[in-house]
Scaffold this active site. Structure first.
Site, PDB file in Angstrom:
ATOM      1  N   GLU A 253      -0.901 -21.317  -2.817  1.00 26.03           N
ATOM      2  CA  GLU A 253      -1.355 -22.304  -1.821  1.00 26.03           C
ATOM      3  C   GLU A 253      -2.591 -23.020  -2.356  1.00 26.03           C
ATOM      4  O   GLU A 253      -3.606 -22.383  -2.641  1.00 26.03           O
ATOM      5  CB  GLU A 253      -1.683 -21.623  -0.484  1.00 26.03           C
ATOM      6  CG  GLU A 253      -2.160 -22.684   0.502  1.00 26.03           C
ATOM      7  CD  GLU A 253      -2.748 -22.163   1.802  1.00 26.03           C
ATOM      8  OE1 GLU A 253      -2.516 -21.003   2.181  1.00 26.03           O
ATOM      9  OE2 GLU A 253      -3.465 -22.967   2.428  1.00 26.03           O
TER      10      GLU A 253
ATOM     11  N   ASP B 249      -4.412 -18.074  -2.324  1.00 23.62           N
ATOM     12  CA  ASP B 249      -5.096 -19.357  -2.117  1.00 23.62           C
ATOM     13  C   ASP B 249      -5.914 -19.702  -3.347  1.00 23.62           C
ATOM     14  O   ASP B 249      -6.588 -18.833  -3.908  1.00 23.62           O
ATOM     15  CB  ASP B 249      -6.039 -19.242  -0.916  1.00 23.62           C
ATOM     16  CG  ASP B 249      -5.318 -18.697   0.303  1.00 23.62           C
ATOM     17  OD1 ASP B 249      -4.559 -19.449   0.916  1.00 23.62           O
ATOM     18  OD2 ASP B 249      -5.500 -17.488   0.612  1.00 23.62           O
TER      19      ASP B 249
ATOM     20  N   ASP C 165       0.399 -10.105   6.656  1.00 25.69           N
ATOM     21  CA  ASP C 165      -0.600  -9.236   6.032  1.00 25.69           C
ATOM     22  C   ASP C 165      -0.053  -7.818   5.879  1.00 25.69           C
ATOM     23  O   ASP C 165      -0.684  -6.966   5.253  1.00 25.69           O
ATOM     24  CB  ASP C 165      -1.858  -9.136   6.919  1.00 25.69           C
ATOM     25  CG  ASP C 165      -2.560 -10.469   7.123  1.00 25.69           C
ATOM     26  OD1 ASP C 165      -2.403 -11.364   6.271  1.00 25.69           O
ATOM     27  OD2 ASP C 165      -3.272 -10.610   8.145  1.00 25.69           O
TER      28      ASP C 165
ATOM     29  N   HIS D 263      -9.774 -17.418  -0.488  1.00 28.51           N
ATOM     30  CA  HIS D 263      -9.314 -18.197   0.660  1.00 28.51           C
ATOM     31  C   HIS D 263     -10.363 -19.165   1.202  1.00 28.51           C
ATOM     32  O   HIS D 263     -10.090 -20.345   1.418  1.00 28.51           O
ATOM     33  CB  HIS D 263      -8.854 -17.268   1.795  1.00 28.51           C
ATOM     34  CG  HIS D 263      -8.447 -18.033   3.020  1.00 28.51           C
ATOM     35  ND1 HIS D 263      -9.338 -18.350   4.036  1.00 28.51           N
ATOM     36  CD2 HIS D 263      -7.268 -18.593   3.367  1.00 28.51           C
ATOM     37  CE1 HIS D 263      -8.710 -19.046   4.959  1.00 28.51           C
ATOM     38  NE2 HIS D 263      -7.455 -19.214   4.579  1.00 28.51           N
TER      39      HIS D 263
ATOM     40  N   LYS E  34      -5.744 -25.147  -1.778  1.00 28.48           N
ATOM     41  CA  LYS E  34      -6.624 -25.466  -0.652  1.00 28.48           C
ATOM     42  C   LYS E  34      -6.904 -26.971  -0.579  1.00 28.48           C
ATOM     43  O   LYS E  34      -7.205 -27.600  -1.596  1.00 28.48           O
ATOM     44  CB  LYS E  34      -7.941 -24.681  -0.792  1.00 28.48           C
ATOM     45  CG  LYS E  34      -7.765 -23.219  -0.466  1.00 28.48           C
ATOM     46  CD  LYS E  34      -7.547 -23.063   1.025  1.00 28.48           C
ATOM     47  CE  LYS E  34      -6.703 -21.887   1.381  1.00 28.48           C
ATOM     48  NZ  LYS E  34      -6.114 -21.908   2.708  1.00 28.48           N
TER      49      LYS E  34
ATOM     50  N   HIS F 255       0.861 -11.874   2.482  1.00 25.31           N
ATOM     51  CA  HIS F 255      -0.187 -12.877   2.666  1.00 25.31           C
ATOM     52  C   HIS F 255      -1.513 -12.457   2.027  1.00 25.31           C
ATOM     53  O   HIS F 255      -2.060 -11.414   2.396  1.00 25.31           O
ATOM     54  CB  HIS F 255      -0.372 -13.070   4.181  1.00 25.31           C
ATOM     55  CG  HIS F 255      -1.320 -14.146   4.565  1.00 25.31           C
ATOM     56  ND1 HIS F 255      -2.385 -13.931   5.407  1.00 25.31           N
ATOM     57  CD2 HIS F 255      -1.350 -15.454   4.231  1.00 25.31           C
ATOM     58  CE1 HIS F 255      -3.031 -15.069   5.587  1.00 25.31           C
ATOM     59  NE2 HIS F 255      -2.436 -16.018   4.889  1.00 25.31           N
ATOM     60  N   ARG F 256      -1.979 -13.268   1.079  1.00 22.64           N
ATOM     61  CA  ARG F 256      -3.215 -12.971   0.323  1.00 22.64           C
ATOM     62  C   ARG F 256      -3.136 -11.579  -0.328  1.00 22.64           C
ATOM     63  O   ARG F 256      -4.131 -10.868  -0.418  1.00 22.64           O
ATOM     64  CB  ARG F 256      -4.464 -13.073   1.206  1.00 22.64           C
ATOM     65  CG  ARG F 256      -4.570 -14.389   1.988  1.00 22.64           C
ATOM     66  CD  ARG F 256      -5.862 -14.498   2.774  1.00 22.64           C
ATOM     67  NE  ARG F 256      -5.745 -15.471   3.868  1.00 22.64           N
ATOM     68  CZ  ARG F 256      -6.617 -15.641   4.827  1.00 22.64           C
ATOM     69  NH1 ARG F 256      -7.727 -14.939   4.849  1.00 22.64           N
ATOM     70  NH2 ARG F 256      -6.415 -16.541   5.781  1.00 22.64           N
TER      71      ARG F 256
ATOM     72  N   GLU G 248       1.555 -14.339  -1.546  1.00 29.99           N
ATOM     73  CA  GLU G 248       0.926 -15.633  -1.242  1.00 29.99           C
ATOM     74  C   GLU G 248      -0.535 -15.514  -1.616  1.00 29.99           C
ATOM     75  O   GLU G 248      -1.161 -14.467  -1.411  1.00 29.99           O
ATOM     76  CB  GLU G 248       1.071 -15.931   0.256  1.00 29.99           C
ATOM     77  CG  GLU G 248       0.614 -17.322   0.677  1.00 29.99           C
ATOM     78  CD  GLU G 248      -0.818 -17.429   1.166  1.00 29.99           C
ATOM     79  OE1 GLU G 248      -1.240 -18.542   1.503  1.00 29.99           O
ATOM     80  OE2 GLU G 248      -1.553 -16.401   1.210  1.00 29.99           O
TER      81      GLU G 248
HETATM   82  O1  G3P Z   1       0.344 -19.936   3.263  1.00 28.69           O
HETATM   83  C1  G3P Z   1       0.298 -19.439   4.566  1.00 28.69           C
HETATM   84  C2  G3P Z   1      -1.106 -19.244   5.056  1.00 28.69           C
HETATM   85  O2  G3P Z   1      -1.829 -18.599   4.056  1.00 28.69           O
HETATM   86  C3  G3P Z   1      -1.778 -20.524   5.418  1.00 28.69           C
HETATM   87  O3  G3P Z   1      -3.010 -20.346   6.027  1.00 28.69           O
HETATM   88  O4  G3P Z   1      -5.447 -20.177   6.116  1.00 28.69           O
HETATM   89  O5  G3P Z   1      -4.103 -18.129   5.689  1.00 28.69           O
HETATM   90  O6  G3P Z   1      -4.313 -19.875   3.933  1.00 28.69           O
HETATM   91  P1  G3P Z   1      -4.264 -19.591   5.401  1.00 28.69           P
HETATM   92 MG    MG Z   2      -2.988 -19.117   2.376  1.00 31.73          MG
END
Ligand code: G3P
Ligand code: MG
Length: 266
Positions: free
Chosen positions: A119, A47, A251, A60, A121, A18-19, A45
């Site tokens: 992802e 954003d 994470d 993000h 936004k 994640h990120r 992943e």
């Molecule tokens: O893609 C999963 C997750 O990243 C979605 O929420 O706010 O962390 O981008 P957020």
């Molecule tokens: Mg995300």
């Protein structure tokens, strides 16, 4: 592995960083994505949103304040202004000087090494659609870099998906990128399944708090994968893996690996 089709051959749950490797690196920076690759993640992943001069960048929040030494909305700054900022020091001085990557920089730096969950936004959604809208720019980039087999495009704004599909139809492309609705508020099983089939989803990405064994079973029965977000706690990872999720967005990719090995599902 850099190809989603190849990933499908593995039986264990996918490890999705994640990120980037957010637990140990400043999120959404190149060093965080390198960390995720180093930790043997299956997918990263990230954003994406647009700068004032309409360049897709990897960050993000809508604003710069939390993860850089700048302030104010991302969309009110040009790329040149964003490139002056430090996106690493807030996390640790060890990472001072890390920049906000553009999407093209990130894709070029990981191409051939790992699959990518982009992802989009919701704040970048424009209505009516414009030719250089974020969704069209992403499609163009993915095509130009020949990465369609390596990306999964997700969003909480599900209207992006029909635009992406239209973009590909207009270009007469036969291979479309996989898409995935993100969902943060609980949905009944029936609505979740309806959403996935209506959108032609590859996978469903719900908040982990409304995942149930029955939802997992029904999605998988209908051919959809399920990647809940964001799970950082070992016991919860164990539970979701035992329930049969296709992968874990976390994470802490190394912790996901530890659980996979402990449960002997690798
Ligand atoms: O893609 C999963 C997750 O990243 C979605 O929420 O706010 O962390 O981008 P957020
Ligand atoms: Mg995300």
């Amino acid at each position: 592995m850099e190809n989603i089709k190849t990933l499908e051959q593995i039986k264990r749950p996918w490890v999705i960083a994640h990120r980037g490797y957010r637990g140990s690196y400043p999120e959404n920076t190149l060093v965080a994505f390198e960390g995720a690759i180093g930790a043997n993640s299956d997918m990263i992943e990230l954003d994406v949103s647009l700068t004032r001069d309409r360049i897709p960048v990897v960050i993000h929040d809508n604003t710069l304040d939390r993860t850089t030494n700048g302030s104010g909305p991302v969309s009110e700054h040009t790329l040149a202004e964003l490139k002056e900022l430090d996106a690493g020091s807030w996390f640790s001085t060890k990472f001072s000087g890390e920049a906000i990557p553009t999407l093209v920089e990130l894709l070029m730096s990981v191409k051939g090494r790992i699959t990518v969950n982009i992802e989009i936004k919701p704040e970048s959604f424009e209505s009516p659609a414009v030719p250089d809208g974020i969704e069209s720019q992403i499609c163009e980039l993915v095509e130009k870099l020949e990465m369609v087999d390596s990306v999964l495009i997700s969003s909480f704004e599900h209207s992006f998906f029909s635009r992406i599909q239209r973009w590909y139809r207009n270009q007469s492309k036969s291979t479309l990128p996989n898409i995935a609705p993100l969902q943060e508020v609980p949905l009944s099983e029936e609505l979740a399944l309806g959403l996935c089939s209506r959108q032609g989803a590859y996978s469903f990405h719900p908040d982990e708090n409304f995942v149930t064994p029955s939802l997992i079973e029904k999605l998988k029965k209908d051919g959809f994968r399920i990647f809940p977000y964001t799970i950082n706690e070992e016991k919860r990872m164990e539970q979701l893996i035992q329930w049969g999720v296709t992968g874990i967005i976390s994470d802490e990719p190394e912790l996901v690996w530890k659980v996979i090995r402990k449960l002997e599902v690798d």
